[in-house]
Write an enzyme that holds these catalytic residues in place. Sequence first.
Site, PDB file in Angstrom:
ATOM      1  N   ASP A  97       0.850  -1.190   0.000  1.00 57.65           N
ATOM      2  CA  ASP A  97       0.000   0.000   0.000  1.00 57.65           C
ATOM      3  C   ASP A  97       0.889   1.243   0.000  1.00 57.65           C
ATOM      4  O   ASP A  97       1.849   1.347   0.782  1.00 57.65           O
ATOM      5  CB  ASP A  97      -0.906   0.010   1.234  1.00 57.65           C
TER       6      ASP A  97
ATOM      7  N   GLU B 198      -4.764   2.512  -4.371  1.00 60.81           N
ATOM      8  CA  GLU B 198      -3.306   2.570  -4.240  1.00 60.81           C
ATOM      9  C   GLU B 198      -2.738   1.303  -3.626  1.00 60.81           C
ATOM     10  O   GLU B 198      -1.591   1.274  -3.175  1.00 60.81           O
ATOM     11  CB  GLU B 198      -2.910   3.782  -3.385  1.00 60.81           C
TER      12      GLU B 198
END
Length: 400
Positions: free
Chosen positions: A255, A299
């Site tokens: 992440d 993301e």
Amino acid sequence: MAKGRHQVRGTTDVLALQMDALFKAAPASVLSIFGGLIALAAYWAPQTQSGLLVWFTIVCVPALAHIASAVLRHKGIPQGWGPVAWSHLVKAIYLTAGTAWGVGGAWMLTIGDDHQTLVICCLAMGAVTCTFPAIVYGAAYNLFQVPIFTLFAITLASGDIEYGQLLALASVLLCIALAIIARGMGSQLTLALRLSLENKQLAEELADHGAALERANRELIVETLTDPLTGLANRRQLMNFMRASAGRSSLLIVDIDHFKSYNDSFGHVDGDLCLVLVADALQTSIRPGRDLAARFGGEEFAIILGDLSQEQAVEVAELVRGNVQSLLTLHARKIRRMVTVSIGFAHRDDDRQKPNATLMSEADAALYEAKNSGRNRVCIGSDPVTVFGEESSRNATARG
């Protein structure tokens, strides 16, 4: 207009097939030369030898021309000749040959006895029979047989040959009958050639459609299994890959740290570029064909590492973290500020089978721990593997 052009092209293609058939039969022209030699033997005499030699030469010319033109056509000489040009040559050859046999045969009928008359009539009939395959192009066949039977009929009817009138009538009737037969059978052969051509074109079109459909299917598969922005595998492909990786494997959930702030500060265009560069860093950190990098959503990314020990897999995870951290140095004009990632790590050994759902849950919990413990690190379960200090960052960058 397009339909008319298609019909013209189809007619030309059929004519090309007809020319192919005629020129493949060109070796049979040798029989015309043999027939001429038989006529020479039957009529040879001091008072006729000059005329016979001239006639034999004329008979040989179209026969040899037919054979030679077949060889040239096979080699594509002359260049640029289409089916129409070849058809004109074929008609000239057959007309010359038929006229030579008709004129020469008629002359021999006038100078020969009954036995010689029988010979030349049989030779003429043999010549017409040998050229019967030319009915595939009826114009050429009629240009050969009509002069022979016409000149024979005129000579037989006007001479003093026994049963000449009957033989003349037979010649006329035979000429008409052969023309009718040639027309009927020739049209059937032409239809067969046309159907063959249409079948070939249909097969080519089907092959083209099949290839186009296959390309479309491949593109659809790519679109279905690939993230359109980064080019990585999407969530569906990741799940399929995990189901196929039942043995020893590791899962990394990656992440990007503070990506919302990055996106809000620099805009979605730069945010998308950041995602693409991070995806490239992930892709270059793994083994092509053995591991899989995927965009999990937003993301968040995921990596499946196949058949590595936990220690080896952790090294890859550190390599991924370091490669992402190096993006600002490698792409200073594209990255607006330092980008880092937090990585949740989970591992499965061969002797300890672990469901994919459990592997995913462990990696997700590890990612949560990595975020809460400071970001820019790899976490294994509740045990964080962090990179502290400038020296460790340089080592990670060097490995990238």
